[in-house]
Motif scaffolding. Structure first.
Motif, PDB file in Angstrom:
ATOM      1  N   ILE A 175      43.977  26.676  80.396  1.00 28.25           N
ATOM      2  CA  ILE A 175      42.814  27.044  79.921  1.00 28.25           C
ATOM      3  C   ILE A 175      42.725  28.311  78.925  1.00 28.25           C
ATOM      4  CG2 ILE A 175      40.210  27.865  80.593  1.00 28.25           C
ATOM      5  CD1 ILE A 175      40.884  24.977  81.142  1.00 28.25           C
ATOM      6  N   ARG A 176      42.318  28.297  77.706  1.00 25.00           N
ATOM      7  CA  ARG A 176      42.448  29.530  76.912  1.00 25.00           C
ATOM      8  C   ARG A 176      41.203  30.422  77.095  1.00 25.00           C
ATOM      9  NH1 ARG A 176      46.405  28.822  72.186  1.00 25.00           N
ATOM     10  NH2 ARG A 176      44.909  30.162  71.286  1.00 25.00           N
ATOM     11  N   GLY A 177      41.478  31.567  76.673  1.00 27.05           N
ATOM     12  CA  GLY A 177      40.310  32.717  76.978  1.00 27.05           C
ATOM     13  C   GLY A 177      40.808  34.017  76.753  1.00 27.05           C
ATOM     14  N   ARG A 178      40.203  35.026  77.143  1.00 26.47           N
ATOM     15  CA  ARG A 178      40.521  36.203  77.217  1.00 26.47           C
ATOM     16  C   ARG A 178      40.332  37.107  78.581  1.00 26.47           C
ATOM     17  NH1 ARG A 178      40.932  39.564  72.734  1.00 26.47           N
ATOM     18  NH2 ARG A 178      40.636  41.772  73.133  1.00 26.47           N
ATOM     19  N   VAL A 179      40.974  38.051  78.633  1.00 23.35           N
ATOM     20  CA  VAL A 179      41.000  38.837  79.789  1.00 23.35           C
ATOM     21  C   VAL A 179      40.353  40.119  79.361  1.00 23.35           C
ATOM     22  CG1 VAL A 179      42.476  40.155  81.478  1.00 23.35           C
ATOM     23  CG2 VAL A 179      42.847  38.028  80.945  1.00 23.35           C
ATOM     24  N   GLN A 180      39.359  40.799  80.170  1.00 25.23           N
ATOM     25  CA  GLN A 180      38.646  42.048  79.998  1.00 25.23           C
ATOM     26  C   GLN A 180      38.399  42.614  81.067  1.00 25.23           C
ATOM     27  OE1 GLN A 180      38.204  43.224  76.635  1.00 25.23           O
ATOM     28  NE2 GLN A 180      37.583  45.096  77.495  1.00 25.23           N
ATOM     29  N   ALA A 181      39.088  43.835  81.437  1.00 17.06           N
ATOM     30  CA  ALA A 181      38.619  44.717  82.778  1.00 17.06           C
ATOM     31  C   ALA A 181      38.835  43.811  83.969  1.00 17.06           C
ATOM     32  CB  ALA A 181      37.331  45.102  82.666  1.00 17.06           C
ATOM     33  N   GLY A 182      40.029  43.115  84.029  1.00 15.45           N
ATOM     34  CA  GLY A 182      40.328  42.236  84.992  1.00 15.45           C
ATOM     35  C   GLY A 182      39.679  40.947  85.468  1.00 15.45           C
ATOM     36  N   VAL A 183      38.950  40.499  84.434  1.00 14.35           N
ATOM     37  CA  VAL A 183      38.162  39.213  84.539  1.00 14.35           C
ATOM     38  C   VAL A 183      38.701  38.346  83.368  1.00 14.35           C
ATOM     39  CG1 VAL A 183      35.912  37.962  84.667  1.00 14.35           C
ATOM     40  CG2 VAL A 183      36.299  40.251  85.714  1.00 14.35           C
ATOM     41  N   PHE A 184      39.009  37.057  83.733  1.00  8.88           N
ATOM     42  CA  PHE A 184      39.329  36.074  82.524  1.00  8.88           C
ATOM     43  C   PHE A 184      38.146  35.143  82.258  1.00  8.88           C
ATOM     44  CE2 PHE A 184      40.245  31.566  81.315  1.00  8.88           C
ATOM     45  CZ  PHE A 184      41.333  31.922  80.318  1.00  8.88           C
ATOM     46  N   VAL A 185      37.606  35.413  80.982  1.00  6.04           N
ATOM     47  CA  VAL A 185      36.645  34.641  80.582  1.00  6.04           C
ATOM     48  C   VAL A 185      37.164  33.271  79.696  1.00  6.04           C
ATOM     49  CG1 VAL A 185      34.403  34.503  79.162  1.00  6.04           C
ATOM     50  CG2 VAL A 185      35.199  36.597  80.569  1.00  6.04           C
ATOM     51  N   ALA A 186      36.908  32.254  80.165  1.00  7.98           N
ATOM     52  CA  ALA A 186      37.369  30.900  79.529  1.00  7.98           C
ATOM     53  C   ALA A 186      36.473  31.048  78.045  1.00  7.98           C
ATOM     54  CB  ALA A 186      37.361  29.746  80.209  1.00  7.98           C
ATOM     55  N   GLU A 187      37.349  30.088  77.096  1.00  9.20           N
ATOM     56  CA  GLU A 187      36.558  30.024  75.815  1.00  9.20           C
ATOM     57  C   GLU A 187      35.141  29.367  75.915  1.00  9.20           C
ATOM     58  OE1 GLU A 187      39.246  27.748  73.149  1.00  9.20           O
ATOM     59  OE2 GLU A 187      40.424  29.599  72.749  1.00  9.20           O
TER      60      GLU A 187
END
Length: 350
Positions: free
Chosen positions: A243-255
């Protein structure tokens, strides 16, 4: 025999088949060179054997620089995928071939050769097959004879190029387990090439994963499977979801914000979350996980595989469960939240 490879390079028509490979193989190890077609695994094996010369780099057998030595000078045993047995020779003559081909000064006498052949026929569990010809043997028996022939010269290293590739699935499984037992008996330093990940994980002490002429990771089967060094290794070894997404402040948010996962200790930036189909559980609708919709349900022997379609046009993923009698299966079209229990996060190239 300890092997050391340093900065091994090989090019064909301007393209790099090997692009600076460094590898140490400990005496007595069983090593698998694993990778898809074109990854450089067979080229590397043939350079170890002396069948090919590297464009750059060094091959050392123990303390000896073997880079420019031939296969015979290196005293290497080589086993090919299609056996390469001499059809006009008996099994015993095939096994003895390497010994009988030695220069007269180094050639054992006939009695010694005969004893060695008998020992090897016992070792490969075919003691009564010495008088047969190759056409009278099954594929698995032919491969055992090819192994015995390679071992007859007491090689410094045993090299196998896709040794089970010409065999059917059932024979492959039987023969690779037999080879592991044989290796444990002989303690022979062995390197084998395969594109079969299951074969590599079952047989090898360590696995070398190759990709486009470079080593992606070296480790034990457990390390390669459970601690992959890259998204490529994770995807290549076993089945996996991404699953692609982005990590910000220890949380992965999926696309497309189809879900979130805890990603403690992971650096901020574009990333891919990867997990095995069996390493996931269903979560509450407002809980952590990836929102998906069921697109198919399949029974595979003792497993149930559920096909899931994420939102946002992301690639389909799989969820696997043990097929127990009281299992509650989701219905096709049902929406659910799937929470990976052991996700791995890998950065995406900038």
């Amino acid at each position: 025999m300890h092997l050391s490879l340093r900065n091994i390079q090989k090019h064909y028509a301007g393209a790099a088949a090997l692009a600076g490979v460094d590898l140490d193989i400990v005496s007595g190890e069983l090593i698998a060179l694993l990778g898809p077609s074109g990854s450089g695994k067979t080229t590397l094996l043939r350079i170890i054997a002396g069948l090919l010369s590297p464009d750059a780099g060094e091959v050392r057998f123990g303390d000896r620089d073997a880079t420019r030595l031939s296969l015979r000078e290196r005293n290497v045993g080589f086993v090919f995928q299609h056996y390469a047995l001499f059809r006009h020779m008996t099994v015993a003559e095939n096994i003895a071939f390497g010994l009988r081909s030695r220069p007269r000064a180094r050639r054992p006498d006939k009695a010694t050769i005969a004893r060695r052949v008998d020992e090897l026929l016992q070792l490969i569990q075919l003691p009564d097959y010495g008088g047969r010809h190759p056409e009278q043997l099954s594929g698995g028996q032919k491969q055992r004879i090819a192994l015995a022939r390679a071992l007859a010269i007491d090689p410094s290293v045993l090299l196998l190029d896709e040794p089970f590739g010409a065999l059917d699935a059932k024979v492959r499984v039987e023969l690779r387990r037999w080879l592991r037992r044989l290796h444990d008996q002989t303690g022979q330093t062995t390197v084998f090439v395969t594109h079969d990940q299951e074969e590599a994980l079952e047989l090898a002490d360590r696995v070398v994963v190759l990709r486009e002429g470079r080593i992606e990771q070296v480790g034990t089967p457990d390390e390669i499977y459970a601690q992959p060094a890259s998204a490529y290794v994770f995807d290549f070894i076993g089945r996996g979801n991404a699953i692609r997404g982005r990590v910000q402040a220890g949380v992965f948010v999926a696309e497309d914000e189809i879900g979130v996962l805890d990603a403690p200790g992971i650096a901020d930036g574009e990333a891919v979350a990867m997990f095995r189909p069996h390493q996931a559980v269903r979560n509450d609708e407002d809980g952590e996980g990836i929102r998906v919709r069921v697109s198919g349900v399949h029974r595979r022997a003792d497993r149930i595989t559920v096909d899931l379609t994420p939102g946002g046009g992301l690639l389909p993923i799989e969820w696997e469960r043990v097929a127990e009698d009281d299992i509650a299966l989701p219905a096709v079209g049902e929406a659910l939240v799937l929470r990976p229990t052991r996700p791995r996060f890998f950065p995406l190239p900038a």
